[in-house]
Write an enzyme that holds these catalytic residues in place. Structure first.
Site, PDB file in Angstrom:
ATOM      1  N   HIS A  86       0.880  -1.185   0.082  1.00 33.00           N
ATOM      2  CA  HIS A  86      -0.026   0.036  -0.005  1.00 33.00           C
ATOM      3  C   HIS A  86       0.831   0.922   0.054  1.00 33.00           C
ATOM      4  CE1 HIS A  86      -2.743   2.994   1.248  1.00 33.00           C
ATOM      5  NE2 HIS A  86      -3.928   1.839   1.382  1.00 33.00           N
ATOM      6  N   ARG A 125      -5.776   9.715  -1.564  1.00 32.20           N
ATOM      7  CA  ARG A 125      -5.234   9.901  -3.042  1.00 32.20           C
ATOM      8  C   ARG A 125      -6.445  10.058  -4.086  1.00 32.20           C
ATOM      9  NH1 ARG A 125      -2.892   5.580  -4.727  1.00 32.20           N
ATOM     10  NH2 ARG A 125      -3.136   4.209  -3.031  1.00 32.20           N
TER      11      ARG A 125
END
Ligand SMILES: Cc1cc2nc3c(=O)[nH]c(=O)nc-3n(C[C@H](O)[C@H](O)[C@H](O)COP(=O)(O)OP(=O)(O)OC[C@H]3O[C@@H](n4cnc5c(N)ncnc54)[C@H](O)[C@@H]3O)c2cc1C
Length: 573
Positions: A236, A258
């Site tokens: 991740h 994001r």
């Protein structure tokens, strides 16, 4: 050795284990169901840690076909397409069931429809959530439902070995170690579910809960079962980098940051993702993690060795409102998520690989079922954020119903092979007998470094060979380490030893599969084999243990629903 009997034994109480218990109970309330869990029921595992949310095609304009194509394209065409199709279609039922039957509340739009947010690698905003701490809502409600049904619980019991029947043809039970007493229990079961949740905690930076050490995969390997896609470890991109002295380093802040416009910067303030992918920070996790790792390797880092995430160009009030949990988590370690820079690193998050299983969650061994992160095939070379908790709840539910059905058809209880159970007790107690507290930290840190540096985000042949050799040395060192036999109760050094034993074995499987895949595909990136395979010839790895050797074979992917170059979306091929 204590002996007890049950109809269905479920190992693990994450999304997969809890849904399995509820569905098995619903299918036949007369069944005696036992959940054995290494931690506490409702408090352990990664489902509880789910932040961002749950992918499902619900909104007008979205469809199961679109969710499926995103999943297959994200997975680089390595997915088992029937498993992926089951995921996206059953998720549409499961999310309603979670709300209407089990009582979960998810965030809503003003018009009452379920709110769905953006996650990376998706062509539609389809991630259902409860704020930014979705897993707590799901697991709390499911655990309450399990408690209310009087399902038998063995908490703080770790599964040590799957035990075959006397003739070896089926599973007959599981040997458990009670953390509270240090005693052994053989649970004889007519059906067993492996739902211990994988978890790549062998890497220096990792996200999963501390109770996970790939125990399910290690037990499956020792039993001779085949695992697929073991080289596919997901990193991740946004693990917190808060320095070496805090366990919060490596834990994640969620992908929605994001997805909703967060930028990644190097130490000169450059938004480097624009150089790597047109989707920039919204590219899939493998692409973003690799780009970050390259900046880190080149020394373009902050004080702790990571790069930076920033949200300061966005509306502060909405960042605060949408990401309350993340803002607080960052503040806890001195970062200002709303108007400053947060230092982040790629962090080992999820294993796409795992036990080979069928649509009804059966495995190659009659009576043994598998679901959730212990399994392989659903996600191919890369899991989309939001597809993890969908996977565990979808297949957990299927496994529960399927075990109940299976018991109706093949119900006979089989005698366990007691010799195998005794051998498993002997293997588990082998390290006991030292007279001073063992320090396993050197072995653990060496494992972390070997996997991070040599079998991590970017790999090559020389590094993988180094990792293979290091793992062999660590296994020998671990075998020679002695742990005081007393006290038996909560002897955490002993449990650490058992965890490391499993992590080293599963690490060997990761390295062997990574050596066998001489290409770069999804989460697996070989600097010495940069070429991406032609999706039309996609193949997956299949690993199993023969004696003490991990054998890896390559198998062609069957394109059962759509071929590379085609699409299930009309007019999109
Ligand atoms: C921080 C974090 C955030 C995440 N966010 C998201 C997200 O936003 N969306 C998403 O889709 N996915 C997310 N994931 C991934 C998701 O949590 C997992 O894919 C999924 O929940 C795994 O479910 P599971 O039931 O297979 O395993 P888990 O939920 O991990 O449960 C495993 C269970 O097995 C038990 N266990 C382990 N070993 C043994 C043993 N030897 N014997 C008995 N019991 C054992 C554990 O105690 C635990 O109860 C996240 C993961 C993490 C770590």
């Amino acid at each position: 050795m204590n002996r007890i009997r049950t109809d269905i034994l479920i190992l693990g109480s994450g999304g997969a284990g809890l849904l399995a218990a509820l569905h098995a109970h619903k299918a036949d309330p007369r069944l005696h169901i036992t959940i054995a869990v290494k931690g506490l029921l409702g408090k352990s595992g990664c489902t509880r840690m789910v932040q961002g949310g749950y992918n499902v095609a619900l909104a007008a304009g979205d469809s199961a076909e679109r969710h499926f194509m995103d999943t297959i394209e994200g997975g680089k065409w390595l997915n088992d397409q029937d498993l992926a199709w089951t995921l996206v279609t059953t998720a549409q039922q499961r999310i309603r069931e979670l709300e209407n039957e089990w009582g979960c509340f998810f965030d809503r739009n003003a018009d009452g429809t379920v709110h769905q947010k953006a996650f990376a690698g998706q062509t539609f905003d389809r991630t259902v959530h409860k704020g930014d701490l979705t897993g707590i809502e799901i697991v709390n409600r499911l655990a309450e439902q399990v408690w209310a049904r009087g399902i038998n619980r063995l908490e703080e019991h770790r599964a040590l070995a799957l035990i075959r029947s006397v003739d070896g043809s089926a599973v007959a039970g599981v040997l458990l170690l009670d953390l509270r007493t240090g005693g052994f229990t053989l649970v004889e079961a007519r059906a067993v579910l492996l739902a211990t949740g994988g978890g790549p905690t062998m890497y220096k930076y990792h996200t999963p809960s501390g109770d996970k050490s790939c125990d399910g995969m290690a037990m499956a390997l020792r039993l001779g079962l085949k695992l697929r896609d073991m080289e596919m470890v997901q990193f991740h991109p946004t693990g917190l980098m808060a320095g070496p002295d805090t366990r919060i380093t490596g834990t994640i802040i969620e992908e929605g940051l994001r997805g909703s416009g967060g930028h990644l910067l190097d130490n000169a303030g450059e938004r480097f993702m624009l150089r790597y992918d047109a989707r920039a920070e919204r590219a899939t996790r493998d692409i973003v993690s690799r780009a970050m790792y390259e900046q880190m390797r080149a020394g373009r880092t902050g004080p702790n060795g990571g790069v930076f995430l920033t949200m300061k160009h966005l509306d502060p009030a909405s960042v605060r409102a949408m990401f309350k949990g993340m803002v607080e988590r960052c503040a806890d370690v001195g970062f200002d998520l709303v108007s400053g820079l947060v230092e982040v690193t790629p962090t080992a998050h999820y294993m796409m690989g795992g036990v080979r299983f069928a649509l009804d969650c059966t495995t190659a061994l009659p009576g043994l079922f598998a679901a959730g992160e212990d399994t392989g095939g659903v996600h191919g070379a890369n899991r989309l954020g939001g597809n993890g908790v969908a996977n565990s709840t979808v297949f957990g539910g299927i496994a529960g119903a399927s075990m109940a059905r299976w018991l109706g058809e093949h119900g006979a209880r089989v005698e366990p092979d007691l010799g195998q159970a005794e051998a498993a007790v002997a293997a588990a107690t082998a390290p006991l007998g030292g007279d001073k507290a063992a320090d396993l930290d050197d072995i653990r840190c060496a494992l972390y470094d070997a996997m991070w540096n040599d079998a991590g985000v970017i790999r090559d042949g020389a590094g993988l060979e180094r990792a293979e050799n290091t793992l062999h040395v660590l296994d020998v060192q671990l075998a020679a380490t002695r742990i005081p036999a007393e006290p038996r109760e909560f002897n955490m050094a002993w449990h650490d030893w058992l965890n490391l034993k499993n992590l080293i074995l599963v690490s060997r499987a990761i390295v062997a599969a990574a050596q066998a895949r001489e290409d770069s595909c999804g989460a697996h990136f070989r600097e010495d084999f940069l070429k991406e395979p032609d999706p039309a010839g996609a193949s997956f790895t299949e690993s199993h243990l023969v004696g003490d050797t991990i054998r890896v074979a390559r198998r062609p992917v069957a394109f059962t629903r759509v071929r590379p170059g085609e699409s299930l979306l009309k007019g999109a091929a």
